[in-house]
Design a protein around this motif. Structure first.
Motif, PDB file in Angstrom:
ATOM      1  N   GLU A   1      -8.094   5.014   3.351  1.00 40.43           N
ATOM      2  CA  GLU A   1      -8.715   4.156   2.333  1.00 40.43           C
ATOM      3  C   GLU A   1      -7.825   2.954   2.012  1.00 40.43           C
ATOM      4  O   GLU A   1      -8.319   1.871   1.670  1.00 40.43           O
ATOM      5  CB  GLU A   1      -9.032   4.960   1.061  1.00 40.43           C
ATOM      6  CG  GLU A   1      -7.835   5.354   0.223  1.00 40.43           C
ATOM      7  CD  GLU A   1      -6.971   6.513   0.750  1.00 40.43           C
ATOM      8  OE1 GLU A   1      -5.960   6.818   0.110  1.00 40.43           O
ATOM      9  OE2 GLU A   1      -7.293   7.118   1.798  1.00 40.43           O
ATOM     10  N   LEU A   2      -6.509   3.126   2.152  1.00 35.17           N
ATOM     11  CA  LEU A   2      -5.594   2.011   1.904  1.00 35.17           C
ATOM     12  C   LEU A   2      -5.708   0.953   2.999  1.00 35.17           C
ATOM     13  O   LEU A   2      -5.579  -0.242   2.729  1.00 35.17           O
ATOM     14  CB  LEU A   2      -4.151   2.503   1.783  1.00 35.17           C
ATOM     15  CG  LEU A   2      -3.866   3.461   0.621  1.00 35.17           C
ATOM     16  CD1 LEU A   2      -2.403   3.889   0.640  1.00 35.17           C
ATOM     17  CD2 LEU A   2      -4.259   2.859  -0.709  1.00 35.17           C
TER      18      LEU A   2
ATOM     19  N   GLN B   1       0.838  -1.209   0.000  1.00 30.81           N
ATOM     20  CA  GLN B   1       0.000   0.000   0.000  1.00 30.81           C
ATOM     21  C   GLN B   1       0.871   1.256   0.000  1.00 30.81           C
ATOM     22  O   GLN B   1       0.563   2.227  -0.686  1.00 30.81           O
ATOM     23  CB  GLN B   1      -0.945   0.000   1.198  1.00 30.81           C
ATOM     24  CG  GLN B   1      -1.931  -1.147   1.219  1.00 30.81           C
ATOM     25  CD  GLN B   1      -2.937  -1.118   0.086  1.00 30.81           C
ATOM     26  OE1 GLN B   1      -2.600  -0.915  -1.078  1.00 30.81           O
ATOM     27  NE2 GLN B   1      -4.190  -1.307   0.436  1.00 30.81           N
TER      28      GLN B   1
ATOM     29  N   HIS C   1      -2.918   9.242   7.021  1.00 26.89           N
ATOM     30  CA  HIS C   1      -2.812   9.931   5.736  1.00 26.89           C
ATOM     31  C   HIS C   1      -3.555   9.252   4.587  1.00 26.89           C
ATOM     32  O   HIS C   1      -3.897   9.913   3.612  1.00 26.89           O
ATOM     33  CB  HIS C   1      -1.334  10.085   5.351  1.00 26.89           C
ATOM     34  CG  HIS C   1      -0.569  10.906   6.332  1.00 26.89           C
ATOM     35  ND1 HIS C   1      -0.669  12.271   6.411  1.00 26.89           N
ATOM     36  CD2 HIS C   1       0.299  10.537   7.307  1.00 26.89           C
ATOM     37  CE1 HIS C   1       0.117  12.719   7.385  1.00 26.89           C
ATOM     38  NE2 HIS C   1       0.706  11.679   7.952  1.00 26.89           N
ATOM     39  N   HIS C   2      -3.803   7.957   4.683  1.00 27.54           N
ATOM     40  CA  HIS C   2      -4.445   7.213   3.600  1.00 27.54           C
ATOM     41  C   HIS C   2      -5.345   6.114   4.162  1.00 27.54           C
ATOM     42  O   HIS C   2      -5.127   4.918   3.893  1.00 27.54           O
ATOM     43  CB  HIS C   2      -3.385   6.602   2.673  1.00 27.54           C
ATOM     44  CG  HIS C   2      -2.473   7.609   2.071  1.00 27.54           C
ATOM     45  ND1 HIS C   2      -2.843   8.404   1.004  1.00 27.54           N
ATOM     46  CD2 HIS C   2      -1.213   7.990   2.406  1.00 27.54           C
ATOM     47  CE1 HIS C   2      -1.845   9.217   0.696  1.00 27.54           C
ATOM     48  NE2 HIS C   2      -0.846   8.991   1.534  1.00 27.54           N
TER      49      HIS C   2
ATOM     50  N   SER D   1       4.066  10.639  -2.482  1.00 23.92           N
ATOM     51  CA  SER D   1       3.253  11.705  -1.886  1.00 23.92           C
ATOM     52  C   SER D   1       3.945  12.448  -0.749  1.00 23.92           C
ATOM     53  O   SER D   1       3.561  13.568  -0.427  1.00 23.92           O
ATOM     54  CB  SER D   1       1.914  11.144  -1.381  1.00 23.92           C
ATOM     55  OG  SER D   1       2.115  10.265  -0.285  1.00 23.92           O
TER      56      SER D   1
ATOM     57  N   ILE E   1      -0.463   5.088   7.551  1.00 23.07           N
ATOM     58  CA  ILE E   1      -1.545   4.786   6.615  1.00 23.07           C
ATOM     59  C   ILE E   1      -2.890   5.245   7.177  1.00 23.07           C
ATOM     60  O   ILE E   1      -3.686   5.853   6.458  1.00 23.07           O
ATOM     61  CB  ILE E   1      -1.552   3.280   6.260  1.00 23.07           C
ATOM     62  CG1 ILE E   1      -0.317   2.938   5.418  1.00 23.07           C
ATOM     63  CG2 ILE E   1      -2.831   2.899   5.521  1.00 23.07           C
ATOM     64  CD1 ILE E   1      -0.110   1.453   5.194  1.00 23.07           C
TER      65      ILE E   1
ATOM     66  N   VAL F   1       1.726   5.144  -2.694  1.00 20.46           N
ATOM     67  CA  VAL F   1       1.701   6.571  -2.315  1.00 20.46           C
ATOM     68  C   VAL F   1       3.087   7.098  -1.960  1.00 20.46           C
ATOM     69  O   VAL F   1       3.210   8.199  -1.425  1.00 20.46           O
ATOM     70  CB  VAL F   1       0.723   6.822  -1.137  1.00 20.46           C
ATOM     71  CG1 VAL F   1      -0.704   6.484  -1.536  1.00 20.46           C
ATOM     72  CG2 VAL F   1       1.136   6.044   0.114  1.00 20.46           C
TER      73      VAL F   1
END
Length: 146
Positions: A112-113, A72, A109-110, A79, A106, A76
C-alpha cells in the motif's frame, strides 16, 4: 496482467517504454502494473528488471525515488528490524542496489505504501515508478518471445 504477454495493458506499457513516453503513465496505472508484475511474473525476472531499472536511473531521479521510499519506510520503521535498517539509508547517497532493496521490501511487506508513492508521491518518484512499469512490461514481453 503479467500472466499473458498478449494482454493489452502489458502491450500498452511496453509501447510507452519503446517510445520513451513512460512519463505519460498515470500513477494509478503504474501502481497497478507494479503490483501485478510482483504478483505474477517470475521472481527472478522481477529482481533482474528492478535492479537494472534503478542502476540506469539518472542520479537525481534515483535520489528522488530513494527519498520517497525513505519517507514511506519511516512510517513503518518500528514494524521490523529490516524496515528500521532500510529507513536509515540516506536518500542522498543511496546506491541503486539499496534503492532496489527498499523497493522490494516495500512491495513485499507494505504494498500500500508503494501504491501511495506511485499515485500521490513526488513527481520524480511517480515518473520513476511509471518508467519501471513500462520497462517491466517490455522485458516481460521479451522474456516471452514477443
Amino acid at each position: 496482467m503479467f500472466q499473458d504477454p498478449e494482454h493489452s495493458d502489458v502491450q500498452t506499457l511496453a509501447s510507452h517504454h519503446d517510445a520513451g513516453t513512460a512519463d505519460q503513465i498515470s500513477g494509478q496505472q503504474a501502481a497497478d502494473a507494479l503490483t501485478a508484475f510482483h504478483q505474477n511474473a517470475d521472481p527472478a525476472l522481477v529482481k533482474q528488471v528492478t535492479d537494472e531499472h534503478y542502476e540506469n536511473l539518472p542520479p537525481d531521479k534515483l535520489q528522488a525515488i530513494a527519498a520517497g521510499f525513505h519517507k514511506q519506510l519511516l512510517t513503518v520503521a518500528g514494524s521490523s528490524p529490516e524496515a528500521m535498517r532500510l529507513a536509515q539509508i540516506d536518500p542522498a547517497t543511496a546506491t541503486p542496489m539499496q534503492v532496489s532493496e527498499m523497493h522490494h521490501y516495500i512491495m513485499k511487506h507494505h504494498p500500500e505504501l508503494m501504491r501511495d508513492l506511485a499515485i500521490g508521491g513526488a513527481v520524480a518518484g511517480g515518473v520513476a515508478l511509471g518508467a519501471l512499469a513500462a520497462f517491466a512490461a517490455s522485458r516481460y514481453m521479451k522474456s516471452h518471445g514477443k
